[in-house]
Design a protein around this motif. Sequence first.
Motif, PDB file in Angstrom:
ATOM      1  N   TYR A  11      -1.604  45.737 -19.173  1.00 37.24           N
ATOM      2  CA  TYR A  11      -1.291  44.380 -18.735  1.00 37.24           C
ATOM      3  C   TYR A  11       0.044  44.304 -18.004  1.00 37.24           C
ATOM      4  O   TYR A  11       0.297  43.371 -17.236  1.00 37.24           O
ATOM      5  CB  TYR A  11      -1.283  43.422 -19.931  1.00 37.24           C
ATOM      6  N   VAL A  12       0.908  45.297 -18.195  1.00 40.55           N
ATOM      7  CA  VAL A  12       2.193  45.313 -17.488  1.00 40.55           C
ATOM      8  C   VAL A  12       1.990  45.516 -15.988  1.00 40.55           C
ATOM      9  O   VAL A  12       2.851  45.155 -15.174  1.00 40.55           O
ATOM     10  CB  VAL A  12       3.108  46.404 -18.078  1.00 40.55           C
ATOM     11  N   LEU A  13       0.848  46.069 -15.600  1.00 41.37           N
ATOM     12  CA  LEU A  13       0.571  46.287 -14.180  1.00 41.37           C
ATOM     13  C   LEU A  13       0.510  44.986 -13.389  1.00 41.37           C
ATOM     14  O   LEU A  13       0.587  45.001 -12.157  1.00 41.37           O
ATOM     15  CB  LEU A  13      -0.747  47.064 -14.022  1.00 41.37           C
ATOM     16  N   THR A  18       4.347  41.133  -7.985  1.00 43.09           N
ATOM     17  CA  THR A  18       5.626  40.654  -7.451  1.00 43.09           C
ATOM     18  C   THR A  18       5.988  41.358  -6.153  1.00 43.09           C
ATOM     19  O   THR A  18       6.713  40.799  -5.321  1.00 43.09           O
ATOM     20  CB  THR A  18       6.757  40.882  -8.471  1.00 43.09           C
ATOM     21  N   VAL A  19       5.489  42.579  -5.942  1.00 41.62           N
ATOM     22  CA  VAL A  19       5.835  43.329  -4.732  1.00 41.62           C
ATOM     23  C   VAL A  19       5.269  42.655  -3.478  1.00 41.62           C
ATOM     24  O   VAL A  19       6.015  42.367  -2.528  1.00 41.62           O
ATOM     25  CB  VAL A  19       5.374  44.791  -4.849  1.00 41.62           C
ATOM     26  N   PRO A  20       3.943  42.391  -3.402  1.00 39.84           N
ATOM     27  CA  PRO A  20       3.461  41.680  -2.207  1.00 39.84           C
ATOM     28  C   PRO A  20       4.070  40.293  -2.070  1.00 39.84           C
ATOM     29  O   PRO A  20       4.254  39.804  -0.946  1.00 39.84           O
ATOM     30  CB  PRO A  20       1.948  41.613  -2.424  1.00 39.84           C
ATOM     31  N   LEU A  72       8.661  51.078 -11.129  1.00 42.21           N
ATOM     32  CA  LEU A  72       9.112  50.619 -12.438  1.00 42.21           C
ATOM     33  C   LEU A  72       8.013  49.866 -13.176  1.00 42.21           C
ATOM     34  O   LEU A  72       7.868  49.980 -14.400  1.00 42.21           O
ATOM     35  CB  LEU A  72      10.342  49.723 -12.278  1.00 42.21           C
ATOM     36  N   ALA A  73       7.229  49.083 -12.434  1.00 44.60           N
ATOM     37  CA  ALA A  73       6.112  48.363 -13.059  1.00 44.60           C
ATOM     38  C   ALA A  73       5.084  49.342 -13.607  1.00 44.60           C
ATOM     39  O   ALA A  73       4.558  49.171 -14.714  1.00 44.60           O
ATOM     40  CB  ALA A  73       5.470  47.416 -12.054  1.00 44.60           C
ATOM     41  N   VAL A  74       4.821  50.407 -12.837  1.00 43.22           N
ATOM     42  CA  VAL A  74       3.872  51.430 -13.308  1.00 43.22           C
ATOM     43  C   VAL A  74       4.433  52.147 -14.537  1.00 43.22           C
ATOM     44  O   VAL A  74       3.719  52.402 -15.511  1.00 43.22           O
ATOM     45  CB  VAL A  74       3.566  52.434 -12.185  1.00 43.22           C
ATOM     46  N   ALA A  75       5.745  52.459 -14.510  1.00 45.36           N
ATOM     47  CA  ALA A  75       6.365  53.132 -15.657  1.00 45.36           C
ATOM     48  C   ALA A  75       6.272  52.274 -16.910  1.00 45.36           C
ATOM     49  O   ALA A  75       6.026  52.776 -18.011  1.00 45.36           O
ATOM     50  CB  ALA A  75       7.817  53.462 -15.342  1.00 45.36           C
TER      51      ALA A  75
END
Length: 378
Positions: A11-13, A18-20, A72-75
């Motif tokens: 769910y953190v993905l 936020t990137v786009p 960082l989001a993936v981590a």
Amino acid sequence: MPGPVSFGLPYVLVALLTVPALVAVYVWQLRRRRRQAVAFSSISLIRSALPRQRTWRRHVPIGLVLASLALLAVAGSRPQVRAQVPVSSSAVILAVDVSGSMCATDVSPNRLAAAQDAVRTFIEKQDDRTRIGLVVFSGFAQVAVPPTTDHAELRKAVDGLTTGRGTTIGAAILKSIDAIAEINPDVAPADTSGTTSTTPGAPGAPWNGGPSTGTPLPGTPAPRAARTAPEIVVLLTDGANTRGVTPQEAATQAAARGVRVYPIGFGTTEPTQMVCTRDQLGGGLYDGPGQGLSGIGPGGRNFLVVDEQALREVATTTGGEYFAASDAGQLQGVLADLPKHVQTQEQQLDVSAAFAALAALVLLAGLALGVRWAPYPG
């Protein structure tokens, strides 16, 4: 090669969205600045006043910063991959037979002394990451040293091995499972309900002069576990099970938990006399040659000779491999070659730290380029 990537916190993905969104804000700001630009009468004059710069360069730093946010989001989502890792990254449980027959002199100076030398050498050759546990068994089995990287403690325990009466191979396997369960939450402790007591003198404990098949474990034999535990059991014995749960029953439990057992049958088929030192007897008064060994049970079966059939069944059931060693040199060789047979094991590896480190590098690169390519330095 690493397998497919999975995520511990998928769910953190969602943070990747936020990137786009930031890209859209960046593009909107660029267009807004263009609409608000002041009209100059001579564009060529303005261009000549500014340092020459490629248009794409001004977008690279912000692109790298956004890429670092994505990493960082993936981590944070705890990415994991299934990969083959060395067995030394896990643990080895050494289950060593210390029954009275280990004082037989068919292996010089006797079986126990030769086994102690081989085990000490094996321990010394392991790297500092390898956790090794020691289980000893005769009339009963016990965990002498839980899995540890303290090789000095292990060597001290090996030096202090003393003999006992009886051979409980099945109980040794169950104790080894328990030792693994203490360090691996995915491995359940052994189920001893329904097994025959292996404590000498306890009610129901059979005399060690004859075999005991033990009470069958409840339920049907469990199939081998879908996942194999990275920890392994190396079981060294010179005889046959004389009491308690059978090796085959214990192997069924090991297989159900994904624990592999690598039995080593030690000694010759013609044990002669028994010579124990005072230390091997635990400081007893006996020291010197003993009478001819007598371990003949019902049906003419010699319980002082390796029960190869049972040990092969244990190896087959658990997915391990059986080895035979009739002298000290062969035993040293088997233990030295063991890592070649157990080189790697598939494990789920957390790679979030790698993504976080890559994010930091990308962010630093973006900041460095932003400073280097700034149109108005200083």
